[in-house]
Design an enzyme around this catalytic site. Sequence first.
Site, PDB file in Angstrom:
ATOM      1  N   ASP A   8       1.174  -0.970   0.486  1.00  0.00           N
ATOM      2  CA  ASP A   8       0.252  -0.051  -0.133  1.00  0.00           C
ATOM      3  C   ASP A   8       0.923   1.409  -0.454  1.00  0.00           C
ATOM      4  O   ASP A   8       1.750   1.014   0.451  1.00  0.00           O
ATOM      5  CB  ASP A   8      -0.458  -0.328   1.342  1.00  0.00           C
ATOM      6  CG  ASP A   8      -1.664   0.794   1.492  1.00  0.00           C
ATOM      7  OD1 ASP A   8      -2.233   1.759   0.033  1.00  0.00           O
ATOM      8  OD2 ASP A   8      -2.563   1.701   2.519  1.00  0.00           O
ATOM      9  N   GLY A  45      -8.682   5.760   1.728  1.00  0.00           N
ATOM     10  CA  GLY A  45      -9.367   6.051   2.635  1.00  0.00           C
ATOM     11  C   GLY A  45     -10.872   6.094   3.091  1.00  0.00           C
ATOM     12  O   GLY A  45     -12.071   6.384   3.129  1.00  0.00           O
TER      13      GLY A  45
HETATM   14  P1  13P Z   1      -8.234   4.767   6.340  1.00  0.00           P
HETATM   15  O1  13P Z   1      -7.769   4.631   7.107  1.00  0.00           O
HETATM   16  O2  13P Z   1      -8.793   5.512   5.730  1.00  0.00           O
HETATM   17  O3  13P Z   1      -9.284   3.919   6.500  1.00  0.00           O
HETATM   18  O4  13P Z   1      -7.480   4.934   4.575  1.00  0.00           O
HETATM   19  C1  13P Z   1      -6.745   3.743   4.374  1.00  0.00           C
HETATM   20  C2  13P Z   1      -6.031   3.722   2.752  1.00  0.00           C
HETATM   21  O5  13P Z   1      -6.641   4.125   2.276  1.00  0.00           O
HETATM   22  C3  13P Z   1      -4.511   2.892   3.362  1.00  0.00           C
HETATM   23  O6  13P Z   1      -4.430   3.272   1.601  1.00  0.00           O
END
Ligand code: 13P
Length: 288
Positions: free
Chosen positions: A85, A208
């Site tokens: 990620d 997000g």
């Molecule tokens: P949140 O922490 O807002 O759930 O977002 C996670 C995310 O987009 C990881 O890349």
Amino acid sequence: MVLTNGNEIFNNARKGKYAVGAFNINDLEWTRGILAAAQETQTPILVQTSMGAAKYMGGYELCLHLVQDTIKSMGITVPVVMHLDHGNYEAAKECIEVGYNSVMFDGHDLPFDENLEKTKEIVKLAHAKGISVEAEVGSIGGTEDGITGAGELADVEEAKTLAATGVDYLAVGIGNIHGVYPENWQGLSFDRLKELADVIDTPLVLHGGSGIPKEQIIKAISMGISKVNVNTELQLAFAKATREYIEAGHDQDVDAKGYDPRKLLAPGTKAITDTTIERIKWFGTPSI
Ligand code: 13P
């Protein structure tokens, strides 16, 4: 083969107008909690490590082995995608080397031409090994692992150009923010999402995913979002369950063998599973 790349999973999701969840791990408990949710719902899932989480756990190779071995020991049978990620260029290359199934190269903070060139390079390296690639256009607001984005909307022409590099999924800024949404948040920009989805067939990614009202998530999925990232909801659920356990005084329960840290971690792990299952249902991911 449980571990797999994300291509078929997310292309099917885009065609079928549902999404598959991508959940961040931080340790063994999170890994077990998330995998248990996928197995219970019989749905494919994406398990992802941020660069910071991988550093905390001891590196990308360890994270991959942790997931591989946990899949084996838990008898997980649903497809799992091991994903990086928000990787920078070096992290994406390392994860390709190590054998992740999928990597995100996040070049949103680079000049667009550099983001484009580096995305092309990562696509070439990854695809040669059957690894999927996610790129990002238009920064996602908030702060993630020390990287702060202002949250601008993705430029449609830039998104088209980035999609044409052959990336397998594309993260788009549509007013979404990492972490907790501020009181005065304007909501997702469905106008921009429509403009993007009208001209791009590549599965689109919503980062997000915590704290966005359920109706907005469902609408975004119906318009072309095929992957939704969730981290903060899991952090909050884990912390709440652990706090409640401590506040009830259970951390003081000492038996003849002494204090048991596994008991302290169990409610948080269950909260991760429950929250993940709830989100999988929101996303409409069908059972396999
Ligand atoms: P949140 O922490 O807002 O759930 O977002 C996670 C995310 O987009 C990881 O890349």
